[in-house]
Design a protein around this motif. Structure first.
Motif, short mmCIF file in Angstrom:
data_model
loop_
_atom_site.label_atom_id
_atom_site.label_comp_id
_atom_site.label_asym_id
_atom_site.label_seq_id
_atom_site.Cartn_x
_atom_site.Cartn_y
_atom_site.Cartn_z
N ARG A 104 -0.44 11.25 -0.47
CA ARG A 104 -0.72 12.26 -1.49
C ARG A 104 -0.80 11.63 -2.89
NH1 ARG A 104 0.15 17.88 -1.65
NH2 ARG A 104 -0.17 17.75 0.60
N ALA A 105 0.11 10.70 -3.16
CA ALA A 105 0.08 10.03 -4.47
C ALA A 105 -1.21 9.24 -4.63
CB ALA A 105 1.30 9.12 -4.61
N ASN A 106 -1.57 8.49 -3.59
CA ASN A 106 -2.81 7.71 -3.66
C ASN A 106 -4.03 8.61 -3.80
OD1 ASN A 106 -2.07 4.80 -1.50
ND2 ASN A 106 -1.29 5.40 -3.47
N ARG A 111 -0.83 4.74 -7.93
CA ARG A 111 -0.36 3.60 -7.12
C ARG A 111 1.15 3.67 -6.97
NH1 ARG A 111 -0.45 -1.69 -7.72
NH2 ARG A 111 0.00 -1.56 -9.93
N CYS A 112 1.65 3.14 -5.85
CA CYS A 112 3.09 3.25 -5.58
C CYS A 112 3.68 1.87 -5.29
CB CYS A 112 3.35 4.13 -4.36
SG CYS A 112 2.75 5.81 -4.57
N SER A 113 4.98 1.75 -5.56
CA SER A 113 5.73 0.60 -5.03
C SER A 113 6.79 1.17 -4.09
CB SER A 113 6.36 -0.22 -6.15
OG SER A 113 7.51 0.39 -6.62
N VAL A 114 7.10 0.39 -3.07
CA VAL A 114 8.05 0.83 -2.05
C VAL A 114 9.10 -0.25 -1.89
CG1 VAL A 114 8.28 1.26 0.43
CG2 VAL A 114 6.30 2.17 -0.79
N LEU A 115 10.36 0.16 -1.75
CA LEU A 115 11.41 -0.82 -1.44
C LEU A 115 12.26 -0.28 -0.30
CD1 LEU A 115 12.95 -3.44 -2.04
CD2 LEU A 115 14.37 -2.16 -3.65
N PRO A 128 -5.45 3.94 0.72
CA PRO A 128 -6.62 3.58 -0.08
C PRO A 128 -6.36 2.73 -1.32
CG PRO A 128 -6.04 5.88 -0.41
CD PRO A 128 -5.17 5.37 0.69
N LEU A 129 -5.13 2.78 -1.88
CA LEU A 129 -4.89 2.03 -3.11
C LEU A 129 -4.06 0.78 -2.85
CD1 LEU A 129 -4.11 4.74 -5.83
CD2 LEU A 129 -6.30 3.81 -5.12
N GLN A 130 -4.08 -0.14 -3.83
CA GLN A 130 -3.31 -1.38 -3.72
C GLN A 130 -1.85 -1.10 -4.12
OE1 GLN A 130 -2.94 -4.04 -2.21
NE2 GLN A 130 -4.03 -5.68 -3.18
N GLY A 169 -3.57 -8.21 3.88
CA GLY A 169 -4.08 -8.19 2.51
C GLY A 169 -3.31 -7.31 1.55
N CYS A 170 -2.17 -6.76 1.98
CA CYS A 170 -1.38 -5.90 1.09
C CYS A 170 -0.59 -6.76 0.10
CB CYS A 170 -0.38 -5.07 1.88
SG CYS A 170 -1.16 -3.89 2.97
#
Ligand code: SF4
Length: 250
Positions: A104-106, A111-115, A128-130, A169-170
């Protein structure tokens, strides 16, 4: 559990906005966990037992539908999560909800970061986004991980999942924080850095709020040396790095 709002601005270095769509975390880290200490201090949970039984924010997607259009032009990177873990090990419902949040954010060009200390699903490579996908690695020792991160994923599975995303490629990153002192565990920082040398970015930080660290008289010198080692390793391997504030001291 129902919340009134979700996205908020943050000062953490992983993103300028964050959201926590779960309360509690079954990983139950014993460093101790700062999020647990705060939740207890502010009366959100009564005990460790309650903390390790996470509750999903049931109206997450409804809140996002309202908040993403409002925030999307302000956010450069939305971080999941600051006070819980979005890919909590063994919680398929939480992992699925986190995938939906990212989708939903993309879809709103955010763009998001995840930990996580869980397993990052390979399907993240199809978003879809980097985005930036990260894991925590403070030791390669299974016994240590079982003691300090009792509910989290086995360390080599965690690294393998991140590596698989990197190979697709992420953009990937590794948080080597909170790094323990040698009186907690004797280990090789070089081996840890080698194991995650495929990552695009490494963050290194000291262990706080733990009296065993202060009992280690040389802890300042130790963290200064470790930080120097991380910086040199990253320079040699063209990896971005960030040393958390307070890790290097005079
Ligand atoms: S994974 Fe993070 S939020 Fe969960 S218990 Fe560990 S430190 Fe706390």
């Amino acid at each position: 559990m129902i919340r009134k709002s979700l996205i908020y601005k943050t000062e953490v270095e992983y993103g300028d906005y964050t959201l926590n769509h779960i309360q509690g975390c079954s990983h139950g880290c014993k460093y101790p966990c700062y999020a647990y200490m705060m939740a207890k201090r502010f009366g959100k949970v009564k005990s460790y037992e309650e903390w390790i039984h996470p509750q999903i924010v049931e109206n997450t997607m409804q809140l996002l539908a309202k908040e993403l259009p409002r925030f999307k032009d302000k956010i450069s990177l939305l971080h999941l999560c600051f006070t819980t873990d979005p890919f909590m090990y063994g919680h398929e419902d939480i992992c699925q909800l986190s995938m939906q949040v990212l989708q939903r954010a993309n879809a709103h060009s955010v763009r998001c970061s995840v930990l996580t200390k869980g397993i990052l699903p390979i399907e993240l490579a199809e978003l879809p986004l980097q985005n930036e996908y990260g894991i925590t690695v403070v030791s390669l020792d299974d016994d240590f991980i079982r003691r300090y991160e009792p509910g989290a994923a086995p360390i080599h599975d965690r690294i393998d999942a991140l590596k698989a995303l990197s190979e697709k490629g992420c953009k990937t990153w590794v948080s080597v924080e909170p790094y323990p002192t040698p009186n907690i565990i004797k280990q090789s920082l070089s081996n840890i850095l080698d194991a995650v040398s495929f990552a695009d970015r490494i963050i290194f930080g000291r262990l706080n709020y733990n009296k065993v660290v202060s009992e280690y008289k040389q802890h300042k010198e130790f963290y200064n040396q470790c930080a120097e080692q991380v910086i040199q390793f990253c320079k040699d391997n063209q990896i971005d790095y960030h040393i958390k504030t307070g890790t290097i001291t005079e």
